[in-house]
Design a protein around this motif. Sequence first.
Motif, PDB file in Angstrom:
ATOM      1  N   ILE A   1      80.728 -41.933 111.734  1.00  9.72           N
ATOM      2  CA  ILE A   1      82.112 -41.641 112.857  1.00  9.72           C
ATOM      3  C   ILE A   1      81.436 -40.725 113.823  1.00  9.72           C
ATOM      4  O   ILE A   1      81.162 -39.550 113.648  1.00  9.72           O
TER       5      ILE A   1
ATOM      6  N   PRO B   1      80.241 -26.983 110.062  1.00  9.82           N
ATOM      7  CA  PRO B   1      79.049 -27.832 109.765  1.00  9.82           C
ATOM      8  C   PRO B   1      79.054 -28.879 108.691  1.00  9.82           C
ATOM      9  O   PRO B   1      78.812 -30.070 108.997  1.00  9.82           O
ATOM     10  N   PRO B   2      79.519 -28.521 107.607  1.00 12.54           N
ATOM     11  CA  PRO B   2      79.647 -29.597 106.440  1.00 12.54           C
ATOM     12  C   PRO B   2      80.719 -30.693 106.984  1.00 12.54           C
ATOM     13  O   PRO B   2      80.303 -32.026 106.583  1.00 12.54           O
TER      14      PRO B   2
ATOM     15  N   GLU C   1      79.642 -41.057 107.614  1.00  4.47           N
ATOM     16  CA  GLU C   1      80.300 -41.935 107.518  1.00  4.47           C
ATOM     17  C   GLU C   1      80.219 -42.826 108.788  1.00  4.47           C
ATOM     18  O   GLU C   1      81.159 -43.658 109.118  1.00  4.47           O
TER      19      GLU C   1
ATOM     20  N   ASP D   1      75.358 -25.226 103.000  1.00  6.35           N
ATOM     21  CA  ASP D   1      76.203 -26.144 102.354  1.00  6.35           C
ATOM     22  C   ASP D   1      75.750 -27.176 101.538  1.00  6.35           C
ATOM     23  O   ASP D   1      76.434 -28.371 101.001  1.00  6.35           O
TER      24      ASP D   1
ATOM     25  N   ASN E   1      91.590 -30.030  98.583  1.00  8.50           N
ATOM     26  CA  ASN E   1      90.214 -30.162  98.575  1.00  8.50           C
ATOM     27  C   ASN E   1      89.641 -31.085  97.441  1.00  8.50           C
ATOM     28  O   ASN E   1      88.745 -31.787  97.447  1.00  8.50           O
TER      29      ASN E   1
ATOM     30  N   ALA F   1      87.312 -32.633 108.728  1.00  4.20           N
ATOM     31  CA  ALA F   1      86.646 -33.816 109.094  1.00  4.20           C
ATOM     32  C   ALA F   1      87.731 -34.951 109.714  1.00  4.20           C
ATOM     33  O   ALA F   1      87.669 -35.768 110.702  1.00  4.20           O
ATOM     34  N   ALA F   2      88.649 -35.115 108.672  1.00  3.65           N
ATOM     35  CA  ALA F   2      89.508 -36.252 109.115  1.00  3.65           C
ATOM     36  C   ALA F   2      90.488 -35.851 110.434  1.00  3.65           C
ATOM     37  O   ALA F   2      90.649 -37.021 110.991  1.00  3.65           O
TER      38      ALA F   2
ATOM     39  N   ARG G   1      73.805 -26.320 113.979  1.00  3.43           N
ATOM     40  CA  ARG G   1      74.546 -27.327 113.994  1.00  3.43           C
ATOM     41  C   ARG G   1      75.784 -27.503 114.528  1.00  3.43           C
ATOM     42  O   ARG G   1      76.262 -28.618 115.023  1.00  3.43           O
TER      43      ARG G   1
ATOM     44  N   SER H   1      89.733 -20.949 102.026  1.00  2.20           N
ATOM     45  CA  SER H   1      89.662 -22.625 102.149  1.00  2.20           C
ATOM     46  C   SER H   1      88.454 -23.463 101.604  1.00  2.20           C
ATOM     47  O   SER H   1      88.441 -24.553 101.817  1.00  2.20           O
TER      48      SER H   1
ATOM     49  N   THR I   1      78.550 -33.150 109.154  1.00  7.63           N
ATOM     50  CA  THR I   1      77.804 -33.784 108.294  1.00  7.63           C
ATOM     51  C   THR I   1      78.547 -35.165 107.727  1.00  7.63           C
ATOM     52  O   THR I   1      77.903 -36.101 107.559  1.00  7.63           O
ATOM     53  N   MET I   2      79.831 -34.808 107.045  1.00  5.25           N
ATOM     54  CA  MET I   2      80.656 -35.763 106.605  1.00  5.25           C
ATOM     55  C   MET I   2      80.910 -36.955 107.797  1.00  5.25           C
ATOM     56  O   MET I   2      80.706 -38.018 107.215  1.00  5.25           O
ATOM     57  N   LEU I   3      81.222 -36.581 109.059  1.00  2.00           N
ATOM     58  CA  LEU I   3      81.477 -37.568 109.926  1.00  2.00           C
ATOM     59  C   LEU I   3      80.141 -38.156 110.133  1.00  2.00           C
ATOM     60  O   LEU I   3      80.336 -39.572 110.279  1.00  2.00           O
TER      61      LEU I   3
ATOM     62  N   GLU J   1      85.548 -25.436 100.647  1.00  2.00           N
ATOM     63  CA  GLU J   1      85.375 -26.718  99.925  1.00  2.00           C
ATOM     64  C   GLU J   1      84.103 -26.449  99.100  1.00  2.00           C
ATOM     65  O   GLU J   1      83.950 -27.213  98.156  1.00  2.00           O
TER      66      GLU J   1
ATOM     67  N   GLY K   1      90.497 -27.614 103.880  1.00  2.00           N
ATOM     68  CA  GLY K   1      89.015 -27.640 103.718  1.00  2.00           C
ATOM     69  C   GLY K   1      88.391 -28.484 104.635  1.00  2.00           C
ATOM     70  O   GLY K   1      88.804 -28.875 105.637  1.00  2.00           O
ATOM     71  N   SER K   2      86.969 -28.733 104.502  1.00  6.25           N
ATOM     72  CA  SER K   2      85.958 -29.365 105.508  1.00  6.25           C
ATOM     73  C   SER K   2      86.432 -30.920 105.336  1.00  6.25           C
ATOM     74  O   SER K   2      86.206 -31.438 106.504  1.00  6.25           O
ATOM     75  N   THR K   3      86.919 -31.744 104.364  1.00  7.06           N
ATOM     76  CA  THR K   3      87.024 -32.930 104.305  1.00  7.06           C
ATOM     77  C   THR K   3      88.395 -33.049 105.269  1.00  7.06           C
ATOM     78  O   THR K   3      88.367 -34.036 106.308  1.00  7.06           O
ATOM     79  N   ASP K   4      89.296 -32.415 104.993  1.00  3.43           N
ATOM     80  CA  ASP K   4      90.574 -32.485 105.885  1.00  3.43           C
ATOM     81  C   ASP K   4      90.182 -31.995 107.304  1.00  3.43           C
ATOM     82  O   ASP K   4      90.751 -32.775 108.242  1.00  3.43           O
TER      83      ASP K   4
END
Lengths: 159, 423
Positions: B51, B40-41, B49, A27, A93, B145-146, B81, A65, B44-46, A67, B140-143
């Motif tokens: 969190i 895993p991404p 941030e 990633d 995304n 993560a949220a 991870r 999906s 990493t985002m969490l 990203e 996606g990965s951001t959603d």
Amino acid sequence: MKGKAHVYDRDDIDTDLIIPARYLNTDDEKELAEHAMEDLDKGFVKKVSNGDFIVARKNFGCGSSREHAIWALRGVGVKAVVADSFARIFFRNAINNGFYAIECKGVSGKVKDGEEIEIDVKEGVVRAGKKVFKFTPFPKFALDIINAGGLLNYVKNHP
Amino acid sequence: MGSTITEKILAKHSGKKVVRPGEIINADIDLVMCHDVTTPPAITMLEKEGIDKVFDNKKIVVTPDHFVPNKDIKSASLAKRLRDWVNKNNIENYYEVGCHGVCHAILPEQGHVIPGITLVCGDSHTCTHGALGAFSTGVGSTDLAAALATGKLWFKVPETIKFVLSGKLPKGVYSKDVILKIISDIGVDGALYKAMEFTGAAIDDMSVEARMTITNMAIEAGGKSGIINPDKKTLDYVKKRTDSGFEVFVSDEDAEYCDVKEYDVSKLEPMVVFPSLPSNGKTADAAEKMDINIDQAYLGSCTNGRIEDLRIAASIVKGRKIAKGVRMIVVPATTDIWKQANKEGLLDIFMEFGATVSTPTCGACLGGHMGILAEGERCISTTNRNFVGRMGHPKSEVYLASPATVAASAVEGKIVDPRRFLE
């Protein structure tokens, strides 16, 4: 935003074309960027410059999906994709990453590959020389997320 | 005016009496599903941030599936991870290699999916779980993560297209053929942003597993979700697997649909979808006349890797020999399906035929491993996508079909109509 348009005058550019799944074992944005659009246009990574745009027809980003598709494009310097329409998850995304997926009909086919275009997000306009294309500006909640620098920042500030 | 099942579930989860298409809501998420590529991404985002807590460690289910057993060092580090994060957050429901499975097959199988819930996963085929009457969509990965952090996610309430499937499926025609026909008719953006609700006598007749094949491919028409009103079969399926209580929602008769499409499935034929879009369908009969030789036949995935699929394919290859020059790869979608197939002697039948059987994995469906195609090679597959390069080299070809058509084609070494093998 001003930049060069890379025009792919076709529908249904899927996420496997944007970033093939064989590269999803990472990633890392830089690594993904090396393979952006590889199965559609092997020369893309060499010819694209920071701040450029991709222009296509309908249903851009259909399929997976991942990203990683957004990260590969962002990683290689693409600032926005202008298309007649977007697949749902790709569009989400994009917003969540603060990346511009501009739904503007009729640009592909009217703009030449390599032509300089200008995108005004606030006004909802794409300009290519004397040609002007209007699009519906982003809804407020989407702009709020983009302006917050992505969804996670937004969520942190709106508990 | 009444509401659709989708509107009812979303209203309930956003604290409203009624929601209507176009409305933006912030919905509670009941279940977050995680796998080795997109989680895993998100982790990493969490971390980035700051969190460090998940919203509820009992509402998260994790299984590595895409690149397991790990195919290389990079995929091994993704899985690691994921595993480290599972341990750190005390996530109870983790299916490690050995009891793992393709996420969309293992979650319903192990009783995690129940009617009326909201479910998200960083995977486009999350629409599968609508077969149990849940609102279920890929993000996606951001959603992701949220959702992992807050247990909430914003949605635009989708319009719904109703597909009324009447009649009885003819011999040799399966739920896969039905969904391939629908996608071929409406196109890969025919249901863009919309919920696809499937109903009618043909759906009533189908097993819950066969229904999952239909909802699984809603995304291939651009759909936000696929959904089916729960019935007795659904409740029996779920209650066998869990003691959790749940609320059943069904669409009102006067619910509003943006479109209604009717199919008499008794008139359908086996379908084959040609490269390189899931909407490129022809009848298997027409495909057979084109003399399309194959190098590989692939039976598996979240679309068609369940026990019924293996039974159908085994009934065709039993006592036969695979065509010379063809490889057949069988991938049971979960560990329990593998064990059941073994118990029933299906794995022996496949091996005697000349196929090979793999451990559960998403594997070659997405060009990961376990059956990648070389330049110029051609595969007939029970999977869901046939995009350029999907199963390997950009100049390889993928044809989509039912387990019966894939098995019959492996016998003949070319794409054939499976019906004469079922007489």
